[in-house]
Design a protein around this motif. Structure first.
Motif, mmCIF file in Angstrom:
data_model
loop_
_atom_site.group_PDB
_atom_site.id
_atom_site.type_symbol
_atom_site.label_atom_id
_atom_site.label_comp_id
_atom_site.label_asym_id
_atom_site.label_seq_id
_atom_site.Cartn_x
_atom_site.Cartn_y
_atom_site.Cartn_z
ATOM 1 N N HIS A 253 5.801 -2.009 8.713
ATOM 2 C CA HIS A 253 6.769 -1.391 7.594
ATOM 3 C C HIS A 253 7.534 -0.435 8.393
ATOM 4 O O HIS A 253 9.161 0.006 8.148
ATOM 5 C CB HIS A 253 5.654 -0.700 6.666
ATOM 6 C CG HIS A 253 6.157 0.043 5.548
ATOM 7 N ND1 HIS A 253 5.122 0.662 4.672
ATOM 8 C CD2 HIS A 253 7.765 0.432 5.211
ATOM 9 C CE1 HIS A 253 6.254 1.331 4.087
ATOM 10 N NE2 HIS A 253 7.732 1.340 4.123
ATOM 11 N N ASP A 257 11.495 -0.301 8.222
ATOM 12 C CA ASP A 257 12.180 1.218 7.851
ATOM 13 C C ASP A 257 12.969 2.075 7.892
ATOM 14 O O ASP A 257 13.999 2.967 7.866
ATOM 15 C CB ASP A 257 10.739 1.851 7.451
ATOM 16 C CG ASP A 257 10.964 3.388 5.780
ATOM 17 O OD1 ASP A 257 11.833 3.088 4.997
ATOM 18 O OD2 ASP A 257 11.105 4.748 6.394
ATOM 19 N N VAL A 264 10.723 -1.871 -0.804
ATOM 20 C CA VAL A 264 9.188 -2.715 -0.262
ATOM 21 C C VAL A 264 8.198 -2.328 -1.965
ATOM 22 O O VAL A 264 8.245 -1.123 -2.623
ATOM 23 C CB VAL A 264 8.601 -0.551 0.659
ATOM 24 C CG1 VAL A 264 7.100 -2.182 1.122
ATOM 25 C CG2 VAL A 264 9.647 -1.722 2.348
ATOM 26 N N GLN A 303 2.801 -6.043 1.878
ATOM 27 C CA GLN A 303 3.757 -5.764 1.317
ATOM 28 C C GLN A 303 4.633 -6.399 1.787
ATOM 29 O O GLN A 303 5.044 -6.826 2.818
ATOM 30 C CB GLN A 303 3.847 -4.031 2.073
ATOM 31 C CG GLN A 303 3.200 -3.405 1.288
ATOM 32 C CD GLN A 303 3.475 -1.558 2.221
ATOM 33 O OE1 GLN A 303 3.625 -1.344 3.495
ATOM 34 N NE2 GLN A 303 4.001 -0.378 1.696
ATOM 35 N N GLY A 305 9.178 -7.337 1.833
ATOM 36 C CA GLY A 305 10.498 -5.850 1.905
ATOM 37 C C GLY A 305 11.292 -6.867 1.634
ATOM 38 O O GLY A 305 11.199 -7.815 1.751
#
Length: 387
Positions: A253, A257, A264, A303, A305
């Protein structure tokens, strides 16, 4: 007969341009388990890194991550607390800066204001007591290389920011170092000049074949310049790879980012198989299939993305099994000329950002505030992220 790599994929002869993929190639710079501690603070934490001859390698990270400290250890301005550094198979860990085959270009450029352009470039060569004829030859070579021949007699205050940057670069390269270190080399330039100078720097490095190691906090600069990037956080390397690998296949992550924008989604794994994972998004219950080559236990929380430019936005629902589709309302939009950025509130209430290229010439916006839209993306564009 074409050579193949260990995955039976074709590779070019000697992996030209990608020596890190060739197991027979020897790294030019080897950083082995290097740490740097200042009293109770650890600036660089047991990092190892291989850089190959002729690379334009970028170390990227936010302020205080340890990237400049690592560069100073390479230059010899800071001794490592532990670990070893090799250049061209020579251990330089305890070697003083003036004996290392390295030169460094500082963020401030540090050109001498009382000297002309030619005198600035010649300074280091005179310190080495080279013959006058050789100094003259190298200075002329560098002036031509950085396209400043007509400015040789000018003082730095008579130059633009980009020209001063080229003077500093020429002075650093005049001594013909094996490695050139650059600390935020373009930070002092305005946006348009910085973009232009990025290409000049790449072309110059390609012509010389000198190994460049660049430290920057600017993601776009790193993506433009680098053959490979090492992303640094809190004194450690998080991911190393080509710009395309790091952007399109972030390892977690933080990296995703850090490079641009990304949407996300929290999700639960409901299935695996054949190089992919199937998940169900929280709140909406939308099912997504994402490429992933490692098995994740069913019921695991992960997660997903998706980059804003991978999303398609339209007033009509797209067709095709390869698409993930959701609906929403345009809540905000920004017009940038070449593209529009939309912030769409989905039916679950979350905000999804979309970046859409303006392919057609029109003064009118194709979508407006409060328009109901469909958002879709190819399942291959979904990225599985770890924390």
């Amino acid at each position: 007969m074409t050579d193949t790599d260990k995955n039976n994929e074709p590779i070019s002869q000697s992996c030209q341009g990608t020596p890190w993929k060739d197991e027979t190639q020897t790294p030019f710079i080897k950083i082995i388990e290097v740490s740097k501690r200042f009293e109770d603070a650890t600036a660089v934490d047991n990092v190892s890194l291989d850089i190959y001859r002729g690379e334009l390698f970028t170390i990227l990270g936010g302020s205080g991550c340890g990237k400049s400290t690592l560069l100073r250890m390479l230059a010899g301005f800071e001794p490592p607390t532990s670990g070893r550094i090799f250049i061209d198979d020579v251990d330089i860990t305890d070697m003083p800066p003036y004996e290392r085959p390295i030169n460094m270009m500082f963020q401030s450029y540090a050109v001498f204001p009382h000297m002309s352009v030619a005198q600035n470039i010649a300074y280091g060569l005179k310190k080495e007591k080279l013959a006058k004829a050789e100094i003259k030859e190298r200075v002329e070579e560098m002036l031509e290389l950085v396209q400043l021949t007509d400015f040789a007699k000018r003082k730095p205050d008579q130059l633009s920011g980009g020209q001063r940057q080229r003077v500093a670069l020429a002075r650093a390269l005049a001594k013909r170092p094996k490695v050139l270190l650059l600390d935020e080399p373009l930070a002092a330039l305005d946006k348009k000049l910085r973009e232009q100078t990025q290409f000049e720097l790449m072309n110059l490095q390609d012509r010389l074949g000198t190994t460049f190691v660049v430290v920057t906090h600017d993601q776009e600069e790193a993506m433009t310049l680098a053959t490979r990037i090492a992303v640094m956080k809190e004194g450690s390397f998080i991911q190393t790879g080509t710009p395309g690998e790091v952007y399109e296949f972030p390892c977690n992550h933080y990296v995703a980012d850090f490079f641009g924008n990304i949407n996300v989604f929290d999700a639960t794994v409901i299935g695996n198989g054949e190089g992919r994972v199937e998940v169900e998004l929280d709140t909406s219950g939308t099912r997504i299939i994402a490429p992933h080559h490692e098995t994740i236990s069913e019921g695991s929380r992960i997660q997903i993305g998706v980059r804003p430019e991978k999303l398609l936005i339209s007033t009509e629902a797209p067709t095709g099994e390869q698409y993930t589709i959701t609906r929403g309302v345009v809540e905000d939009l920004a017009y940038y000329g070449n593209r529009c950025v939309y912030r769409v509130r989905s039916h679950t209430g979350r905000i999804i950002q979309v970046s859409a290229q303006n392919y057609q010439r029109s003064a009118e916006l194709l979508l407006e505030w409060d328009d109901e839209v469909y958002l879709s993306w190819d399942t291959q564009c979904s990225v599985v992220l770890s924390e």
